[in-house]
Design a protein around this motif. Structure first.
Motif, PDB file in Angstrom:
ATOM      1  N   LYS A  18       0.838  -1.205   0.000  1.00 22.38           N
ATOM      2  CA  LYS A  18       0.000   0.000   0.000  1.00 22.38           C
ATOM      3  C   LYS A  18       0.872   1.254   0.000  1.00 22.38           C
ATOM      4  CE  LYS A  18      -4.127  -1.864   2.292  1.00 22.38           C
ATOM      5  NZ  LYS A  18      -4.938  -1.841   3.550  1.00 22.38           N
ATOM      6  N   LEU A  19       1.942   1.236   0.799  1.00 25.32           N
ATOM      7  CA  LEU A  19       2.868   2.365   0.817  1.00 25.32           C
ATOM      8  C   LEU A  19       3.500   2.543  -0.555  1.00 25.32           C
ATOM      9  CD1 LEU A  19       4.586   4.559   2.206  1.00 25.32           C
ATOM     10  CD2 LEU A  19       6.163   2.744   2.907  1.00 25.32           C
ATOM     11  N   ASP A  20       3.892   1.437  -1.194  1.00 25.53           N
ATOM     12  CA  ASP A  20       4.523   1.503  -2.505  1.00 25.53           C
ATOM     13  C   ASP A  20       3.547   2.037  -3.557  1.00 25.53           C
ATOM     14  OD1 ASP A  20       6.689   0.911  -4.392  1.00 25.53           O
ATOM     15  OD2 ASP A  20       5.361  -0.658  -5.126  1.00 25.53           O
ATOM     16  N   GLN A  21       2.312   1.600  -3.500  1.00 26.63           N
ATOM     17  CA  GLN A  21       1.300   2.079  -4.459  1.00 26.63           C
ATOM     18  C   GLN A  21       1.062   3.577  -4.298  1.00 26.63           C
ATOM     19  OE1 GLN A  21      -2.057  -0.446  -3.615  1.00 26.63           O
ATOM     20  NE2 GLN A  21      -1.074  -2.261  -4.478  1.00 26.63           N
ATOM     21  N   LEU A  22       1.016   4.041  -3.046  1.00 27.93           N
ATOM     22  CA  LEU A  22       0.830   5.464  -2.792  1.00 27.93           C
ATOM     23  C   LEU A  22       2.046   6.253  -3.284  1.00 27.93           C
ATOM     24  CD1 LEU A  22      -0.930   7.687  -1.551  1.00 27.93           C
ATOM     25  CD2 LEU A  22       0.199   7.249   0.647  1.00 27.93           C
ATOM     26  N   THR A  23       3.233   5.697  -3.078  1.00 28.23           N
ATOM     27  CA  THR A  23       4.462   6.335  -3.559  1.00 28.23           C
ATOM     28  C   THR A  23       4.429   6.518  -5.067  1.00 28.23           C
ATOM     29  OG1 THR A  23       5.794   5.469  -1.740  1.00 28.23           O
ATOM     30  CG2 THR A  23       6.966   6.055  -3.750  1.00 28.23           C
TER      31      THR A  23
END
Length: 556
Positions: free
Chosen positions: A108-113
């Motif tokens: 999820k953090l990577d997708q937001l990044t």
């Protein structure tokens, strides 16, 4: 009346001037943001204030202070930190101290990044908005929801503080009109009393009051972000904003300070504003007026804090990634027993030579090597990359494959004179702590030990080290240990795969290639270093002769 009008005109003038000044700052800040993208930030950071949020949230699985010191986590944070706000800094630091064991959260953090940095113009606009929360007082925002604030004033003083500004202005105006000495003395007495009330509890309410202007900005920034950014998990933010509407209205005057005061004691605007606040008891009045409303909106404030922190942290991750020579996103494999890294390097070591390795939880890694050959950098790089993988979903490798791990280290050990602990006692306690904690963890352990038991006599050091290292592999931990004790390799047998870092001596100089190689270290550099430093030739010759005798005796 004339005095009041003059005060109003002066305040409006300051407000308009600060607005004009803000336009110029905004243009300059936009240029700075674009210039700083994908580069380390050379900014002063108050690590105690940054870490304060983490200490509030600290969990059992958080990286301990001793591990943080072992891997120099503070420097890793400084390098990785590209945030635009103080909230983002605090959330990023907390993330680095809180390894994930759930791949979904990291994805999820990577997708937001990826989402927030796909378009440069949008990303810059978001960073510009986040920078509104870069005021030092924003460090204290988390204190609004992480503790209970109690009033410091009696009921009588509370009533006086609420009307102190009115009493002082009326007394001053009457003094000017009537020229009465009694009124002058009363105005002077009120001024001195207000100064006393302002400074007597200033320390107690400082962080609270100073964070209120930033709370107003936080609400504004969060509202603007909901119009720019949509991602899973932020659906409730509009509801939180709505619940805080009443509080926001009461903070409008508070926000005036954020507009006109610069925090520079040499600035005349700052000096005037400090005098104004002190004389009219602005800070105590702000505390009294807002404490109940803030307490009621504690959960909503925390939700906005985490929302903004997550956005800022995600953008920072991408800037960090792009500043690296290369990086990969970790592959948390289902094979619970294998750890594999390809071209691993340490992000803080300039021109770091990469190394690759595959290891099993049933067979540890014993690294031998001369001083300065690179063995400690390698095992530290392993620890740092495991942490970066499970916090920022980023590894300084071309490929990182491993299960989720719990990190344990014993690298920087010192004598403890106050508690009368020798170096060996301190290291023995450190290793015992690893043995105790790793046994009770639900995930696989990654154990990093630098030069195990170098603080005691050779026979017992080697015997104790062998027993402990066998214990770790028997419990199926991933183990990386550096040592100068070559006898360990023979004693451990197939329990540990042995690797080494070597060097070549050229014209009394030591030449290192910093590449890990299979097998035991065959050459040591201590005597070569002595020769390079200028020791007498007779001493060097004697040392080499004795070295050869010892190698033959112990078959090294």
């Amino acid at each position: 009346m004339i005095v009041v009008l003059v005060l109003i005109v002066l305040i409006l003038s300051l407000y308009l001037y600060s607005g004009y000044r803000a336009i110029g700052k905004r243009q300059a800040l936009t240029e700075d943001i674009n210039e700083a993208w994908a580069k380390p930030l050379d900014n002063y950071r108050d690590i105690n204030l940054i870490a304060s949020y983490h200490h509030y949230l600290k969990t059992e699985s958080a990286v301990s202070d001793s591990i943080a010191a072992d891997i120099d986590l503070e420097s890793v944070f400084y390098y990785a930190d590209r945030t635009s706000s103080k909230i983002g800094q605090q959330c990023l630091y907390h993330q680095l101290r809180s390894p994930e064991t759930d791949a979904e959260n990291l994805q999820k953090l990577d997708q937001l990044t990826e989402q927030l940095t796909a378009d440069e113009e949008t990303r810059t606009a978001i960073q510009l908005e986040l920078s509104r929360l870069n005021h030092k007082n924003a460090y204290y925002l988390h204190e609004l929801f992480n503790g209970r604030h109690i009033p410091f004033y009696s009921a009588l003083l509370i009533q006086y503080i609420r009307f102190a500004w009115f009493l002082w202005i009326v007394t001053l105006v009457l003094t000017i009109i009537t020229h009465a000495q009694l009124l002058f003395l009363l105005a002077l007495g009120l001024t001195l009393f207000n100064f006393y009330l302002h400074y007597s509890n200033k320390k107690n309410i400082l962080s609270y009051v100073h964070s209120l202007p930033q709370l107003y900005v936080l609400i504004q920034v969060a509202k603007n972000m909901t119009q720019r950014v949509e991602f899973a998990g932020n659906e409730a933010i509009p509801q939180h904003l709505q619940k805080l509407n009443s509080l926001k209205r009461s903070l409008r005057f508070v926000n005036f300070e954020d507009r006109v005061a610069s925090n520079d004691p040499t600035d005349l605007i700052y000096a005037f504003w400090e005098l104004f606040k002190t004389t009219l008891l602005i800070e105590p009045a702000m505390f009294i007026a807002s404490i109940d409303k803030v307490a009621a909106g504690r959960e909503d404030i925390e939700a906005l804090f985490k929302y903004i922190g997550q956005i800022d942290m995600a953008i920072s991750v991408q800037s960090f990634r792009l500043s690296l020579p290369y990086y990969s996103k970790p592959d948390f494999i289902s094979d619970y027993h294998t750890l594999s890294v390809t071209d691993l390097y340490h992000p803080l070591v300039e021109h770091c030579v990469p190394n690759s390795l595959v290891t099993l939880d049933s067979q540890g890694v014993l690294v031998t090597g001369s001083n300065m050959s690179g063995k400690t950098t390698f095992i530290r790089a392993m620890a740092v990359n495991a942490l970066l993988s499970q916090t920022l979903f980023t590894s300084c490798t071309r490929k990182y494959q491993a299960p989720f791990v719990q990190l344990f280290t014993s690298i920087r050990i010192n004598d403890d004179m106050e508690e009368h602990k020798s170096y060996f006692q301190a290291e023995a306690l450190s290793v015992l702590n690893i043995m105790t904690q790793s046994k009770s963890r639900p995930v696989k352990s990654l154990v990093i030990i630098d030069e195990i038991f170098r603080g005691t006599n050779t026979i017992e050091r080697v015997a104790g080290a062998k027993a402990i290292l066998s214990y770790f592999t028997a419990n199926q931990s991933f183990v990386f240990v550096s040592t100068h004790d070559l006898e360990l390799a023979e004693l451990l047998g197939t329990e540990y795969a042995v690797y080494c870092f070597e060097e070549k001596v050229a014209d009394t100089r030591l030449v290192f290639d910093y590449k890990i190689k299979p097998g035991i270290l065959k050459h040591k550099n201590a005597i070569a270093i002595m020769a390079g430093l200028g020791y007498p030739e007779s001493v060097i010759a004697d040392a080499y002769a004795m070295s050869e005798q010892l190698r033959e005796k112990y078959k090294l």
